[in-house]
Enzyme design. Structure first.
Site, PDB file in Angstrom:
ATOM      1  N   HIS A   1       6.378   7.275  -2.523  1.00 45.18           N
ATOM      2  CA  HIS A   1       5.100   6.665  -1.190  1.00 45.18           C
ATOM      3  C   HIS A   1       5.171   7.006  -0.602  1.00 45.18           C
ATOM      4  O   HIS A   1       4.099   7.683   0.292  1.00 45.18           O
ATOM      5  CB  HIS A   1       4.393   5.439  -2.756  1.00 45.18           C
ATOM      6  N   ARG A   2       6.416   6.513  -0.137  1.00 48.46           N
ATOM      7  CA  ARG A   2       6.958   6.452   1.215  1.00 48.46           C
ATOM      8  C   ARG A   2       5.848   5.159   2.609  1.00 48.46           C
ATOM      9  O   ARG A   2       6.090   5.550   3.576  1.00 48.46           O
ATOM     10  CB  ARG A   2       7.110   7.898   2.160  1.00 48.46           C
ATOM     11  N   ASP A   3       5.138   4.895   2.053  1.00 51.73           N
ATOM     12  CA  ASP A   3       4.210   4.040   2.749  1.00 51.73           C
ATOM     13  C   ASP A   3       3.619   2.679   1.961  1.00 51.73           C
ATOM     14  O   ASP A   3       2.338   2.613   2.095  1.00 51.73           O
ATOM     15  CB  ASP A   3       3.231   4.277   3.332  1.00 51.73           C
ATOM     16  N   VAL A   4       3.887   1.983   1.676  1.00 53.94           N
ATOM     17  CA  VAL A   4       4.476   1.103   0.634  1.00 53.94           C
ATOM     18  C   VAL A   4       4.797  -0.545   1.204  1.00 53.94           C
ATOM     19  O   VAL A   4       5.294  -0.482   2.193  1.00 53.94           O
ATOM     20  CB  VAL A   4       5.610   0.372  -0.359  1.00 53.94           C
TER      21      VAL A   4
ATOM     22  N   ASN B   1      -1.470  -1.887   1.427  1.00 50.84           N
ATOM     23  CA  ASN B   1      -1.618  -0.529   0.383  1.00 50.84           C
ATOM     24  C   ASN B   1      -1.575  -0.992  -1.050  1.00 50.84           C
ATOM     25  O   ASN B   1      -1.628   0.188  -1.672  1.00 50.84           O
ATOM     26  CB  ASN B   1      -0.974   0.994   0.604  1.00 50.84           C
TER      27      ASN B   1
END
Length: 71
Positions: A28-31, A35
């Site tokens: 995912h890289r953007d938790v 989000n």
């Protein structure tokens, strides 16, 4: 403020979703809280914000884990 059991349920669902992504080869890289979509009516949690997500292709010959240093 949400009750502790609700926070635990939200966390569990978010981690289950991330585990599914990882098993499927997606990072995912953007938790962030922004989000995570939570419905107080159904209690469902959904992951959002996959703009920075990346597919991970496993290495065909993974390197062995390093041995622990001798004492």
């Amino acid at each position: 403020m949400l009750p502790l059991p609700t926070v635990k349920a939200i966390t569990f669902q978010a981690l289950r979703g991330l585990a599914w992504c990882h098993r499927s080869g997606l990072i995912h890289r953007d938790v962030t809280p922004h989000n995570l979509r939570y419905s107080p009516v159904t209690g469902a949690v959904k992951l959002a914000g996959f703009e920075l997500a990346r597919e991970v292709i496993p290495s065909p010959n993974p390197s062995p884990s390093p041995s622990p240093a001798p004492n």
